[in-house]
Design a protein around this motif. Structure first.
Motif, PDB file in Angstrom:
ATOM      1  N   ALA A 120       0.829  -1.205   0.000  1.00  0.00           N
ATOM      2  CA  ALA A 120       0.000   0.000   0.000  1.00  0.00           C
ATOM      3  C   ALA A 120       0.864   1.256   0.000  1.00  0.00           C
ATOM      4  CB  ALA A 120      -0.936  -0.017   1.206  1.00  0.00           C
ATOM      5  N   VAL A 121       1.970   1.225   0.735  1.00  0.00           N
ATOM      6  CA  VAL A 121       2.876   2.375   0.756  1.00  0.00           C
ATOM      7  C   VAL A 121       3.478   2.612  -0.630  1.00  0.00           C
ATOM      8  CG1 VAL A 121       5.140   3.163   1.604  1.00  0.00           C
ATOM      9  CG2 VAL A 121       3.423   2.319   3.202  1.00  0.00           C
ATOM     10  N   CYS A 122       3.855   1.549  -1.309  1.00  0.00           N
ATOM     11  CA  CYS A 122       4.412   1.700  -2.669  1.00  0.00           C
ATOM     12  C   CYS A 122       3.430   2.432  -3.576  1.00  0.00           C
ATOM     13  CB  CYS A 122       4.732   0.332  -3.268  1.00  0.00           C
ATOM     14  SG  CYS A 122       6.093  -0.546  -2.458  1.00  0.00           S
ATOM     15  N   ALA A 123       2.164   2.054  -3.513  1.00  0.00           N
ATOM     16  CA  ALA A 123       1.149   2.687  -4.351  1.00  0.00           C
ATOM     17  C   ALA A 123       0.920   4.130  -3.925  1.00  0.00           C
ATOM     18  CB  ALA A 123      -0.150   1.897  -4.278  1.00  0.00           C
ATOM     19  N   ALA A 124       0.870   4.379  -2.623  1.00  0.00           N
ATOM     20  CA  ALA A 124       0.626   5.736  -2.128  1.00  0.00           C
ATOM     21  C   ALA A 124       1.781   6.671  -2.464  1.00  0.00           C
ATOM     22  CB  ALA A 124       0.397   5.699  -0.621  1.00  0.00           C
ATOM     23  N   ASP A 125       3.008   6.208  -2.289  1.00  0.00           N
ATOM     24  CA  ASP A 125       4.176   7.022  -2.643  1.00  0.00           C
ATOM     25  C   ASP A 125       4.117   7.444  -4.110  1.00  0.00           C
ATOM     26  OD1 ASP A 125       5.240   6.800  -0.115  1.00  0.00           O
ATOM     27  OD2 ASP A 125       6.852   5.424  -0.657  1.00  0.00           O
ATOM     28  N   GLU A 126       3.822   6.474  -4.980  1.00  0.00           N
ATOM     29  CA  GLU A 126       3.801   6.741  -6.417  1.00  0.00           C
ATOM     30  C   GLU A 126       2.661   7.688  -6.791  1.00  0.00           C
ATOM     31  OE1 GLU A 126       4.932   5.950 -10.585  1.00  0.00           O
ATOM     32  OE2 GLU A 126       5.930   5.918  -8.638  1.00  0.00           O
ATOM     33  N   ALA A 127       1.505   7.516  -6.176  1.00  0.00           N
ATOM     34  CA  ALA A 127       0.371   8.401  -6.466  1.00  0.00           C
ATOM     35  C   ALA A 127       0.686   9.840  -6.079  1.00  0.00           C
ATOM     36  CB  ALA A 127      -0.870   7.909  -5.733  1.00  0.00           C
ATOM     37  N   LEU A 128       1.335  10.017  -4.936  1.00  0.00           N
ATOM     38  CA  LEU A 128       1.712  11.365  -4.508  1.00  0.00           C
ATOM     39  C   LEU A 128       2.804  11.941  -5.404  1.00  0.00           C
ATOM     40  CD1 LEU A 128       1.757  10.876  -0.627  1.00  0.00           C
ATOM     41  CD2 LEU A 128       0.083  12.191  -1.952  1.00  0.00           C
ATOM     42  N   ARG A 129       3.794  11.121  -5.736  1.00  0.00           N
ATOM     43  CA  ARG A 129       4.893  11.612  -6.568  1.00  0.00           C
ATOM     44  C   ARG A 129       4.401  12.065  -7.931  1.00  0.00           C
ATOM     45  NH1 ARG A 129       8.171  10.015 -10.558  1.00  0.00           N
ATOM     46  NH2 ARG A 129       7.236   7.944 -10.739  1.00  0.00           N
ATOM     47  N   GLY A 189       8.542  11.904  -2.016  1.00  0.00           N
ATOM     48  CA  GLY A 189       9.962  11.912  -2.350  1.00  0.00           C
ATOM     49  C   GLY A 189      10.499  10.574  -2.800  1.00  0.00           C
ATOM     50  N   ALA A 190       9.783   9.491  -2.509  1.00  0.00           N
ATOM     51  CA  ALA A 190      10.228   8.165  -2.963  1.00  0.00           C
ATOM     52  C   ALA A 190      10.035   8.077  -4.469  1.00  0.00           C
ATOM     53  CB  ALA A 190       9.439   7.076  -2.253  1.00  0.00           C
ATOM     54  N   GLN A 191      11.102   7.770  -5.185  1.00  0.00           N
ATOM     55  CA  GLN A 191      11.080   7.812  -6.644  1.00  0.00           C
ATOM     56  C   GLN A 191      10.910   6.452  -7.305  1.00  0.00           C
ATOM     57  OE1 GLN A 191      11.626  11.084  -8.461  1.00  0.00           O
ATOM     58  NE2 GLN A 191      10.788  11.450  -6.416  1.00  0.00           N
ATOM     59  N   SER A 192      10.841   5.392  -6.534  1.00  0.00           N
ATOM     60  CA  SER A 192      10.699   4.056  -7.115  1.00  0.00           C
ATOM     61  C   SER A 192      10.119   3.120  -6.068  1.00  0.00           C
ATOM     62  CB  SER A 192      12.057   3.519  -7.589  1.00  0.00           C
ATOM     63  OG  SER A 192      12.889   3.237  -6.470  1.00  0.00           O
ATOM     64  N   VAL A 193       9.655   1.968  -6.543  1.00  0.00           N
ATOM     65  CA  VAL A 193       9.133   0.959  -5.623  1.00  0.00           C
ATOM     66  C   VAL A 193      10.236   0.479  -4.688  1.00  0.00           C
ATOM     67  CG1 VAL A 193       8.175  -1.371  -5.477  1.00  0.00           C
ATOM     68  CG2 VAL A 193       7.283   0.231  -7.165  1.00  0.00           C
ATOM     69  N   LEU A 194      11.455   0.329  -5.201  1.00  0.00           N
ATOM     70  CA  LEU A 194      12.550  -0.116  -4.334  1.00  0.00           C
ATOM     71  C   LEU A 194      12.816   0.895  -3.221  1.00  0.00           C
ATOM     72  CD1 LEU A 194      14.690  -2.150  -3.610  1.00  0.00           C
ATOM     73  CD2 LEU A 194      16.211  -1.122  -5.319  1.00  0.00           C
ATOM     74  N   GLU A 195      12.720   2.174  -3.521  1.00  0.00           N
ATOM     75  CA  GLU A 195      12.878   3.181  -2.469  1.00  0.00           C
ATOM     76  C   GLU A 195      11.763   3.061  -1.435  1.00  0.00           C
ATOM     77  OE1 GLU A 195      13.680   7.224  -3.759  1.00  0.00           O
ATOM     78  OE2 GLU A 195      14.546   6.464  -5.619  1.00  0.00           O
ATOM     79  N   SER A 196      10.544   2.799  -1.903  1.00  0.00           N
ATOM     80  CA  SER A 196       9.413   2.684  -0.975  1.00  0.00           C
ATOM     81  C   SER A 196       9.578   1.484  -0.047  1.00  0.00           C
ATOM     82  CB  SER A 196       8.106   2.566  -1.758  1.00  0.00           C
ATOM     83  OG  SER A 196       7.828   3.737  -2.494  1.00  0.00           O
ATOM     84  N   VAL A 197       9.905   0.322  -0.599  1.00  0.00           N
ATOM     85  CA  VAL A 197      10.055  -0.861   0.253  1.00  0.00           C
ATOM     86  C   VAL A 197      11.265  -0.709   1.169  1.00  0.00           C
ATOM     87  CG1 VAL A 197       8.898  -2.350  -1.426  1.00  0.00           C
ATOM     88  CG2 VAL A 197      11.386  -2.191  -1.463  1.00  0.00           C
ATOM     89  N   SER A 198      12.284   0.014   0.709  1.00  0.00           N
ATOM     90  CA  SER A 198      13.453   0.263   1.554  1.00  0.00           C
ATOM     91  C   SER A 198      13.067   1.105   2.760  1.00  0.00           C
ATOM     92  CB  SER A 198      14.545   0.967   0.749  1.00  0.00           C
ATOM     93  OG  SER A 198      14.990   0.184  -0.336  1.00  0.00           O
ATOM     94  N   ARG A 199      12.248   2.113   2.540  1.00  0.00           N
ATOM     95  CA  ARG A 199      11.814   2.971   3.648  1.00  0.00           C
ATOM     96  C   ARG A 199      11.060   2.158   4.697  1.00  0.00           C
ATOM     97  NH1 ARG A 199       8.651   7.035   3.788  1.00  0.00           N
ATOM     98  NH2 ARG A 199       7.191   6.401   2.155  1.00  0.00           N
ATOM     99  N   VAL A 200      10.200   1.252   4.233  1.00  0.00           N
ATOM    100  CA  VAL A 200       9.445   0.434   5.189  1.00  0.00           C
ATOM    101  C   VAL A 200      10.398  -0.467   5.980  1.00  0.00           C
ATOM    102  CG1 VAL A 200       7.698  -1.361   5.437  1.00  0.00           C
ATOM    103  CG2 VAL A 200       7.345   0.493   3.791  1.00  0.00           C
ATOM    104  N   ALA A 201      11.356  -1.081   5.297  1.00  0.00           N
ATOM    105  CA  ALA A 201      12.317  -1.955   5.987  1.00  0.00           C
ATOM    106  C   ALA A 201      13.121  -1.174   7.018  1.00  0.00           C
ATOM    107  CB  ALA A 201      13.247  -2.608   4.964  1.00  0.00           C
ATOM    108  N   ILE A 202      13.551   0.026   6.650  1.00  0.00           N
ATOM    109  CA  ILE A 202      14.339   0.862   7.558  1.00  0.00           C
ATOM    110  C   ILE A 202      13.511   1.256   8.773  1.00  0.00           C
ATOM    111  CG2 ILE A 202      15.385   3.163   7.763  1.00  0.00           C
ATOM    112  CD1 ILE A 202      16.236   2.735   4.750  1.00  0.00           C
ATOM    113  N   SER A 203      12.256   1.620   8.552  1.00  0.00           N
ATOM    114  CA  SER A 203      11.378   2.007   9.659  1.00  0.00           C
ATOM    115  C   SER A 203      11.121   0.839  10.591  1.00  0.00           C
ATOM    116  CB  SER A 203      10.052   2.539   9.093  1.00  0.00           C
ATOM    117  OG  SER A 203       9.134   2.830  10.128  1.00  0.00           O
ATOM    118  N   ARG A 204      10.860  -0.330  10.028  1.00  0.00           N
ATOM    119  CA  ARG A 204      10.559  -1.494  10.865  1.00  0.00           C
ATOM    120  C   ARG A 204      11.757  -1.911  11.708  1.00  0.00           C
ATOM    121  NH1 ARG A 204       6.981  -5.133   6.541  1.00  0.00           N
ATOM    122  NH2 ARG A 204       4.986  -4.084   6.964  1.00  0.00           N
TER     123      ARG A 204
END
Length: 318
Positions: free
Chosen positions: A153-162, A197-212
């Protein structure tokens, strides 16, 4: 899903007949793998089928477009079908079924072999994409976020906002409208975490991993002025550690380009990295393989430890 990927081409049985495919020829082409049946009476040339990391999303889009030819008035594409029709990623989401919805008496959903029709009152949260009724991007994000894995869901939301398909204010309105529904707390968490600010799906999943992992969250798209006076942006930056992180997703270096073009891009990227490091930073990169092997947190954490050994990190002397 790449937004510049060609739209899947679907062909109806009458259109195939006009091309010279009799019923027998069509059935033979399907048996021999030259035609792919999207649904009853709708096909695609096997040579046109998508491959690679976007394959599941692209096939869902193709099925959704085919199903849209047969939906009744008042029905709209919903959930992951709406996502892919908006060109948004469906990473880590269920793409097996076409999802539609329409408001009707009673409750519950109707499930077919490859499609599900839900019973949801959409109000005015419906627009058209290529003539297909689809839930708005903001409504789509909130609906997906309510009952899907957080990361996807975060991947989709990041991309929609970007891509400015919707704004934070639009998402807030849909969250308010969904108050009291199942999964609303999860949806609020997704929207709060989303970042244009997340420019790709890999950036989005990375952010989630870092937060967790409980690591400090980085700045996204931090600008640097290089020694030659030019500027560049990096994917992630931890200022206290002078640490740059870059998520190198597929296609970043134009892998489909010729060998000379790829080498030129790699040389330019190496020079860019050297220039950024000359400002006193250290540079760490990761790819999809690192994500799949749960190595991103290890890469970031180890880089922070190295910097702390040199007196950098929170609380360092100015």
């Amino acid at each position: 899903m790449s937004t510049d990927r060609p739209r899947p081409l679907i062909i109806t049985a009458p259109e195939l007949l006009a091309r010279g495919y009799s019923r027998r020829a069509r059935e033979h082409a399907e048996r021999t793998g030259h035609l792919y049946r999207v649904r009853h009476g709708v096909y695609a040339l096997t040579s046109d089928l998508p491959t690679g990391p976007d394959e599941a999303e692209a096939i869902l889009e193709m099925r959704s477009r085919a199903a849209a030819r047969h939906i009744s008035p008042g029905t709209a594409m919903w959930h992951t079908s709406a996502l892919v029709l908006h060109g948004l990623p469906a990473h880590d989401l269920d793409t097996r079924h076409v999802s539609t919805t329409r408001h009707r008496p009673g409750s519950g959903s109707r499930r077919g072999e490859n499609a599900i029709c839900h019973n949801v009152d959409l109000g005015d949260a419906v627009i058209e994409v290529d003539g297909i009724p689809v839930t708005t991007p903001a409504r789509t994000i909130v609906d997906v976020a309510r009952n899907s894995p957080f990361t996807g869901a975060v991947c989709a939301a990041d991309e929609a906002l970007r891509r400015e398909l919707c704004s934070a204010a639009d998402l807030a309105v849909e969250l308010e409208a969904a108050a009291g529904r199942v999964g609303i707390s999860r949806a609020r968490a997704v929207v709060a975490f989303a970042d244009e600010g997340a420019q790709s799906v890999l950036e989005s999943v990375s952010r989630v991993a870092i937060s967790r992992a409980g690591l400090p969250m980085p700045q996204l798209q931090r600008e640097f002025i290089l020694p030659d006076g030019s500027s560049t942006f990096v994917d992630m930056y931890w200022e206290d550690w002078d640490l740059v992180g870059e998520a190198d997703g597929s296609g970043k270096y134009g892998i489909d380009d010729g060998e000379v073009e790829v080498r030129t891009k790699l040389r330019k990227e190496k020079k860019r990295q050297n220039d950024i490091e000359s400002l006193g930073n250290i540079f760490r990169r990761w790819q999809w393989e690192d994500y799949r092997r749960n190595r991103i947190v290890m890469i970031v954490r180890e880089a922070m430890r190295i910097q702390e050994s040199f007196g950098r990190g929170p609380g360092r002397a100015a």
